[in-house]
Structure formats: structure tokens, C-alpha cells
Design a protein around this motif. Structure first.
Motif, PDB file in Angstrom:
ATOM      1  N   PHE A   1       0.412   5.377  -0.166  1.00  0.00           N
ATOM      2  CA  PHE A   1      -0.675   6.348  -0.088  1.00  0.00           C
ATOM      3  C   PHE A   1      -0.178   7.739   0.270  1.00  0.00           C
ATOM      4  O   PHE A   1       0.923   7.926   0.786  1.00  0.00           O
ATOM      5  CB  PHE A   1      -1.731   5.897   0.928  1.00  0.00           C
ATOM      6  N   SER A  37       0.848  -1.188   0.000  1.00  0.00           N
ATOM      7  CA  SER A  37       0.000   0.000   0.000  1.00  0.00           C
ATOM      8  C   SER A  37       0.883   1.237   0.000  1.00  0.00           C
ATOM      9  O   SER A  37       1.757   1.381   0.850  1.00  0.00           O
ATOM     10  CB  SER A  37      -0.917   0.011   1.234  1.00  0.00           C
ATOM     11  N   CYS A  64      -5.999   2.668   2.933  1.00  0.00           N
ATOM     12  CA  CYS A  64      -5.062   3.497   2.185  1.00  0.00           C
ATOM     13  C   CYS A  64      -4.808   4.803   2.918  1.00  0.00           C
ATOM     14  O   CYS A  64      -4.426   5.794   2.302  1.00  0.00           O
ATOM     15  CB  CYS A  64      -5.627   3.797   0.795  1.00  0.00           C
ATOM     16  N   CYS A 103      -3.799   6.612  -3.697  1.00  0.00           N
ATOM     17  CA  CYS A 103      -3.316   5.348  -3.131  1.00  0.00           C
ATOM     18  C   CYS A 103      -3.095   4.325  -4.231  1.00  0.00           C
ATOM     19  O   CYS A 103      -3.837   4.262  -5.211  1.00  0.00           O
ATOM     20  CB  CYS A 103      -4.348   4.820  -2.134  1.00  0.00           C
TER      21      CYS A 103
END
Length: 263
Positions: free
Chosen positions: A85, A83, A166, A91
Motif C-alpha cells: 500500500f 498487502s 491497506c 493498495c
């Protein structure tokens, strides 16, 4: 559409690192030992582990952007996720669970989320639950949707939950970073070329280690690991703090219009 399973897998993975943070079996013995041991020199000399953890959490929460890569076990299945972001809502993410396929996410703004599942993901997601598809119906749906980007309905709560992962706020909450205390300071080390100090906590056979950048001006968490617990080993790394990145909105043939399908 069913995204709940993947969302739960990511949430379970990041939540692993809050399990022993508040109560370490060896806190008392470690505290006693550390007072007699030679005090560390360099960054954070004379600073307690609890104070270091508080500084690391504050620094990590202050970033404008970051990338997290993690892996572990959820419900007995290996899973991994990435992830990246930004506080502006953008994101990039992906989650892969053994036997359940891969799901990619792109959020171009706080209100625009796109997802793309592979064949294994849709076969798993669409073949279970009260609205499960079967036979030719399942095969056709999987063929149409596999490896295509879609824009989930704004009312889909499970899709929204994935979007919440996110965000720094969502991840800090899941990992309980605000509650990291009762740790002991371990040996200094290096994480991806960056000097780091370690904070170690133990509960039963499980040992959690928090790696903090040895930089008092930017003491970000760099890595978290957990070993010896009932769910096996897990790890999560943090990098690219405050670095910009680009999220392209899916267009053309790579984007599947669900409204046209339902119409």
C-alpha cells in the motif's frame, strides 16, 4: 456481499503481534542479565530495547509505501495474506484461508476499491449467514462472480474495513506497534539480506520476536514472528519501503457490474 470473514482473518493475523509486547514474563530476569552481559556494539549500541522499538515504530509509520506478507492460524485454519500500500490510497492485497478460498483486492485511490474472489471464496461466503444461498441459486451466483473483479457498494462497512487494512495507520493499530515495550535485545541476524537486530518478548510459552533493520537512519521493522502460543506459529515480513508500485483499475470483461445484475 460478505467480506467480513476475510477482514476478520487478516485483522486477527496482524493483531497476534501485540499480545506479549507490553508484558514479558522474563523482562526482569532479562534486564538483570543484560546489564551484566557484554554491551552490543555497532548500530543502537547503548540504546535500550524500548528505545529501539520506539524508533522502529516511528520509522515504519513514516514510510510512503510498503509491502507486508503474513501467515498464521485464524480460528484453527491456516491463512496467508499480502498487502502492498501507499499513502496516496493505492493498495494491492490478497488473502487466502484454508477452506474459505482467496480474495484479492485493488484500491486505485482512497475511494476506489475493487475485489475478486475465487470459486472457493464465494462458495464459503454465500452459503452462510441469514441471507445464505442454496442449491441452484448458490451455484449460479458462484459461477457468475468467481474470478471477476467487482466494485463493492460504498455503504458496505465490511468492505470498507478491508480497505482500512491497506493503510499504515490501520495496521499499526492492529499490531499495537505503539505499545511495544518490555522486550529484551536478542542476537543480531540477517533478514532477506538486510542486517537486523532482534527484540524478544515472552508470555508463558509464547515468544514474539521483532526484527529491526540495523540502520539507525531507517530502522524499519523487517519481520515479526510469534511461536509457542495457543494459535500456533505466525510470521509477518515487511519490505519494499518507500518503493513505488502500480495498481491497474480492472476494466472490460474482468470487471463485473453489480448494478446491472441487480437491475
Amino acid at each position: 456481499m460478505k467480506y467480513t470473514r476475510v477482514c476478520a482473518a487478516v485483522a486477527a493475523s496482524v493483531a497476534l503481534f501485540g499480545l506479549t509486547a507490553c508484558s514479558s514474563d522474563d523482562t526482569k530476569s532479562s534486564s538483570a542479565g543484560s546489564s551484566a552481559a557484554k554491551k552490543p556494539k555497532g548500530p543502537f549500541a547503548g540504546v535500550t530495547p524500548d528505545q529501539i522499538a520506539a524508533k522502529a515504530t516511528a520509522a515504519t509509520k513514516s514510510v510512503t509505501s510498503m509491502k507486508i506478507v503474513g501467515n498464521g492460524i485464524d480460528a484453527g485454519k491456516k491463512m496467508a495474506f499480502t498487502s502492498q500500500f501507499h499513502t496516496n490510497g493505492q493498495c494491492l492485497g490478497s488473502t487466502q484461508t484454508a477452506g474459505e478460498g482467496r480474495l484479492d483486492t485493488r484500491r486505485t485511490s482512497a475511494k476506489k476499491l475493487f475485489m475478486r474472489g475465487d470459486e472457493a471464496y464465494y462458495k464459503s461466503a454465500m452459503a452462510s449467514g441469514s441471507d445464505a444461498l442454496k442449491g441452484d441459486e448458490l451455484d449460479l451466483a458462484v459461477k457468475i462472480m468467481s474470478n471477476k473483479w467487482i466494485k463493492p457498494d460504498a455503504s458496505d462497512k465490511s468492505a470498507g474495513d478491508i480497505g482500512d487494512l491497506c493503510s499504515m495507520t490501520g495496521l499499526v493499530t492492529e499490531m499495537q506497534l505503539d505499545d511495544v515495550r518490555g522486550m529484551r535485545r536478542g542476537a543480531d541476524t540477517v533478514v532477506d539480506g538486510r542486517k537486523a537486530i532482534t527484540l524478544v518478548g515472552k508470555a508463558g510459552s509464547q515468544v514474539d520476536t521483532y526484527y529491526v533493520a540495523a540502520d539507525e537512519k531507517a530502522p524499519f521493522y523487517l519481520k515479526l514472528t510469534s511461536v509457542g502460543g495457543k494459535d500456533g506459529a505466525s510470521a509477518m515480513s515487511f519490505s519494499e519501503q518507500n518503493k513505488p508500485f502500480v495498481v491497474a483499475e480492472p476494466k472490460g470483461k474482468e470487471l463485473l457490474d453489480l448494478n446491472k445484475m441487480s437491475g
